[in-house]
Design a protein around this motif. Structure first.
Motif, mmCIF file in Angstrom:
data_model
loop_
_atom_site.group_PDB
_atom_site.id
_atom_site.type_symbol
_atom_site.label_atom_id
_atom_site.label_comp_id
_atom_site.label_asym_id
_atom_site.label_seq_id
_atom_site.Cartn_x
_atom_site.Cartn_y
_atom_site.Cartn_z
ATOM 1 N N SER A 1 -55.377 -9.283 25.056
ATOM 2 C CA SER A 1 -55.822 -10.671 24.850
ATOM 3 C C SER A 1 -54.682 -11.402 24.142
ATOM 4 O O SER A 1 -53.663 -10.808 23.808
ATOM 5 C CB SER A 1 -57.033 -10.720 23.936
ATOM 6 O OG SER A 1 -58.152 -10.240 24.582
ATOM 7 N N ALA A 2 -54.912 -12.668 23.836
ATOM 8 C CA ALA A 2 -53.940 -13.415 23.021
ATOM 9 C C ALA A 2 -54.166 -13.072 21.552
ATOM 10 O O ALA A 2 -55.292 -12.723 21.177
ATOM 11 C CB ALA A 2 -54.161 -14.903 23.244
ATOM 12 N N PRO A 3 -53.117 -13.164 20.715
ATOM 13 C CA PRO A 3 -53.310 -12.838 19.293
ATOM 14 C C PRO A 3 -54.466 -13.634 18.672
ATOM 15 O O PRO A 3 -54.580 -14.843 18.859
ATOM 16 C CB PRO A 3 -51.961 -13.228 18.671
ATOM 17 C CG PRO A 3 -50.976 -13.064 19.793
ATOM 18 C CD PRO A 3 -51.718 -13.486 21.033
ATOM 19 N N THR B 1 -56.449 -19.329 12.788
ATOM 20 C CA THR B 1 -56.886 -19.858 14.087
ATOM 21 C C THR B 1 -56.354 -18.962 15.203
ATOM 22 O O THR B 1 -55.189 -18.547 15.187
ATOM 23 C CB THR B 1 -56.332 -21.295 14.287
ATOM 24 O OG1 THR B 1 -56.639 -22.041 13.113
ATOM 25 C CG2 THR B 1 -56.959 -21.969 15.487
ATOM 26 N N LYS B 2 -57.217 -18.665 16.177
ATOM 27 C CA LYS B 2 -56.791 -17.845 17.316
ATOM 28 C C LYS B 2 -55.750 -18.601 18.134
ATOM 29 O O LYS B 2 -55.877 -19.834 18.301
ATOM 30 C CB LYS B 2 -57.978 -17.595 18.256
ATOM 31 C CG LYS B 2 -59.042 -16.682 17.728
ATOM 32 C CD LYS B 2 -60.146 -16.598 18.779
ATOM 33 C CE LYS B 2 -61.167 -15.565 18.351
ATOM 34 N NZ LYS B 2 -62.145 -15.280 19.390
ATOM 35 N N VAL B 3 -54.796 -17.884 18.699
ATOM 36 C CA VAL B 3 -53.766 -18.538 19.520
ATOM 37 C C VAL B 3 -54.408 -19.324 20.670
ATOM 38 O O VAL B 3 -53.992 -20.443 20.989
ATOM 39 C CB VAL B 3 -52.748 -17.490 20.028
ATOM 40 C CG1 VAL B 3 -51.951 -18.026 21.218
ATOM 41 C CG2 VAL B 3 -51.799 -17.093 18.907
ATOM 42 N N ILE C 1 -46.323 -24.221 15.794
ATOM 43 C CA ILE C 1 -47.182 -23.237 15.092
ATOM 44 C C ILE C 1 -47.372 -21.995 15.979
ATOM 45 O O ILE C 1 -47.247 -20.855 15.533
ATOM 46 C CB ILE C 1 -48.562 -23.859 14.742
ATOM 47 C CG1 ILE C 1 -48.388 -25.013 13.750
ATOM 48 C CG2 ILE C 1 -49.512 -22.811 14.180
ATOM 49 C CD1 ILE C 1 -49.655 -25.820 13.489
ATOM 50 N N ILE C 2 -47.632 -22.246 17.262
ATOM 51 C CA ILE C 2 -47.855 -21.105 18.178
ATOM 52 C C ILE C 2 -46.550 -20.320 18.354
ATOM 53 O O ILE C 2 -46.526 -19.086 18.315
ATOM 54 C CB ILE C 2 -48.367 -21.592 19.560
ATOM 55 C CG1 ILE C 2 -49.571 -22.531 19.376
ATOM 56 C CG2 ILE C 2 -48.763 -20.408 20.426
ATOM 57 C CD1 ILE C 2 -50.002 -23.256 20.643
ATOM 58 N N GLU C 3 -45.463 -21.070 18.523
ATOM 59 C CA GLU C 3 -44.147 -20.425 18.695
ATOM 60 C C GLU C 3 -43.851 -19.502 17.508
ATOM 61 O O GLU C 3 -43.417 -18.358 17.683
ATOM 62 C CB GLU C 3 -43.085 -21.530 18.801
ATOM 63 C CG GLU C 3 -41.679 -21.021 18.967
ATOM 64 C CD GLU C 3 -40.660 -22.161 18.936
ATOM 65 O OE1 GLU C 3 -41.004 -23.308 19.303
ATOM 66 O OE2 GLU C 3 -39.520 -21.901 18.535
#
Ligand code: ADP
Ligand code: ASP
Ligand code: MG
Length: 472
Positions: free
Chosen positions: A64-66, A74-76, A99-101
């Motif tokens: 899954s995504a982190p 917060t979930k990615v 933030i995601i990067e």
């Protein structure tokens, strides 16, 4: 063959209970799906590597995504939905993208993955440029894509993009047979690969398409079926299915084993540990699912086996209690409507015309109550009201929000008359009014509607009563 059996039994001890892996056509392939919490940072990636490489079999890993690293994180995937909502606001989008990067850079740095191996910053620069012309599913799927890329580099496994495997039609419906064939074809000569969860491709438009939230569980099941795995391991942050949501009932116990029907019923009714469609690709196969805890390898988890496997240990009478909030009961009233042959059909047709799903339809002489998700009625109440009046004439329509549904799931529900009495008594004792009841037509679940603000109380009251009666 004896060797293989012994090895499998030592690796998959829970399966021994059902002896599902002990058959002569064993294909030593397994699939391991890891949820977001299990891949939330570099330390967790290391744990995943330890789990995956412990067994030498042919292995396909579905990430899954982190997810969240701590409660307020917060979930990615949630960040990516925010990013999409900012497609018209470049500055806000740039901030969210960074933030995601940074989350992916932190993981890559922790695993010593270099820019030459995968250029995360370059990827985000391009993603920001693509954002204004991208669809929402494409942006949402990037969490799984990037997580999969990093994990494949870290494990030294091949990367397979599910856009080539998981195929949807123009209505976003999965095309199961084609998907399974594509998985089998792509993986035929591959021993180990990472295949990201959650997304695939719309074969009509060519666009990226995702399952609904939590859908990596379905990807894992599809891959397990497509590669004919011996078992589908679903690694998560709890030690399996519990008799009730452990966030509501602290003392809920792990369920050692469930069958596919019980799983389907429990997950549809809100036991969110597995997506409710997870079992569909496996329904007519011999591939069991195991829900296991990434953070407690000693726990045996829950084995979910095909319906006809017999358990060596005696099973509890009730598989579990689950429930969901967020329902509205749309009450349509007219004198003697129950006598009309076409009333129900026409009413349901109005729901279909407004694209509003129907969950339950209790009916009485003068009222038809259609239960649906409150969210599905957003901005549609007037449209539905008008459509109902158009097709049914002189009726009154009331929208009763704030409804939650609680269900007890048990294969022996229809043969044990005491369950219902115990549930109703427990709710009466806790002074909780019942707004509707519905015994699932599969006869595996008894659903009770209660006010949303009494949801947790209702689950706890039923749980305690079931313990008292030795049902779980
Ligand atoms: P993942 O990110 O690994 O896919 P999920 O958050 O989707 O994990 O599912 C695991 C969560 O499901 C648990 O943390 C737990 O809070 C929740 N849950 C709800 N009902 C149950 C249940 N009956 N048994 C176990 N967990 C449950
Ligand atoms: N990452 C997706 C979600 O948060 C899919 C998944 O976790 O299974 O819904
Ligand atoms: Mg999940």
């Amino acid at each position: 063959m004896a060797d293989i059996k012994e090895r499998l039994i030592s690796i998959f001890p829970v399966c021994h209970v059902y002896e599902v892996v002990v058959s002569d056509n064993i294909n030593c392939t397994y699939v391991a799906k890891f949820g977001g919490t299990s891949l939330s940072d570099a330390v967790h990636f290391k744990r995943v590597k330890q789990i995956v490489t412990e067994y030498e079999g042919r292995c396909f890993v579905v990430p899954s995504a982190p997810g969240k690293r701590f409660a307020s994180d917060t979930k990615v995937t949630d960040l990516l939905y925010t990013l999409y909502s900012q497609k018209e606001d470049f500055d806000a989008a740039k901030e969210t993208a960074s933030i995601i990067e940074n989350r992916f850079l932190e993981i890559a740095n922790g695993l010593k993955i270099t820019k030459e191996q995968f250029d995360i910053s370059g990827y985000f620069e391009k993603l920001l440029q693509e954002l204004p012309n991208s669809n929402e599913d494409y942006i949402a799927s990037r969490g799984e894509y990037l997580c999969g890329r990093l994990l494949s580099i870290y494990l030294g496994y091949e990367f397979i993009d599910p856009a080539d495997l998981i195929l949807f039609d123009e209505y976003k419906e999965l095309i199961m047979k084609k998907t399974l064939r594509a998985i089998a074809r792509h993986t035929k000569s591959i021993d180990r690969a990472v295949i990201p969860g959650f997304y695939g491709k719309n074969i009509v438009t060519g666009e990226t398409t995702t399952f609904s939230r939590g859908g990596s569980d379905i990807t894992g099941a599809l891959v397990a079926r497509g590669v004919n795995a011996v078992v589908y391991d679903n690694w998560t942050d709890v030690s399996g299915f519990f008799t009730a949501d452990p966030r509501i009932v602290k003392e809920a116990a792990r369920v050692p084993a469930l069958n596919f029907s019980e799983l389907r019923e429990l997950s549809c009714m809100g036991a969110s540990v597995l997506h409710s469609s997870t079992v569909l690709p496996l329904m007519d196969s011999n591939i069991p699912i195991r829900v296991r805890n990434t953070f407690d390898l000693r726990s045996k988890g829950t084995l979910i086996a095909p319906n006809d496997y017999k358990s060596a240990s005696s099973k509890p009478k009730v598989a579990g209690i689950a429930g969901k909030k967020g329902f509205t009961s749309v009450i349509i009233s007219k004198l003697s409507l129950g006598e009309s042959r076409s009333f129900v059909r026409l009413a349901l047709h109005a729901f279909e015309a407004c694209s509003i799903p129907v969950e339950h339809i209790p009916l009485s002489m003068d009222n038809l109550s259609v239960v649906t998700f409150t969210a599905a009625l957003k901005n549609k109440k007037k449209m539905l009201h008008d459509e109902l009046q158009r097709v049914l004439g002189d009726i009154s329509v009331d929208f009763c929000d704030g409804l939650s549904l609680v269900a007890a799931v048990s294969s022996s529900l229809s043969t044990n008359a005491v369950f219902a009495r115990v549930m109703f008594d427990a709710l009466a004792k806790a002074d909780i009014s019942i707004r509707l009841t519905d015994q699932g037509s599969g006869a595996n679940s008894l659903v009770i509607g209660v006010d949303e603000h009494r949801f947790d109380d209702a689950i706890r009251a039923i749980y305690e009563a079931f313990i008292e009666h030795d049902f779980i």
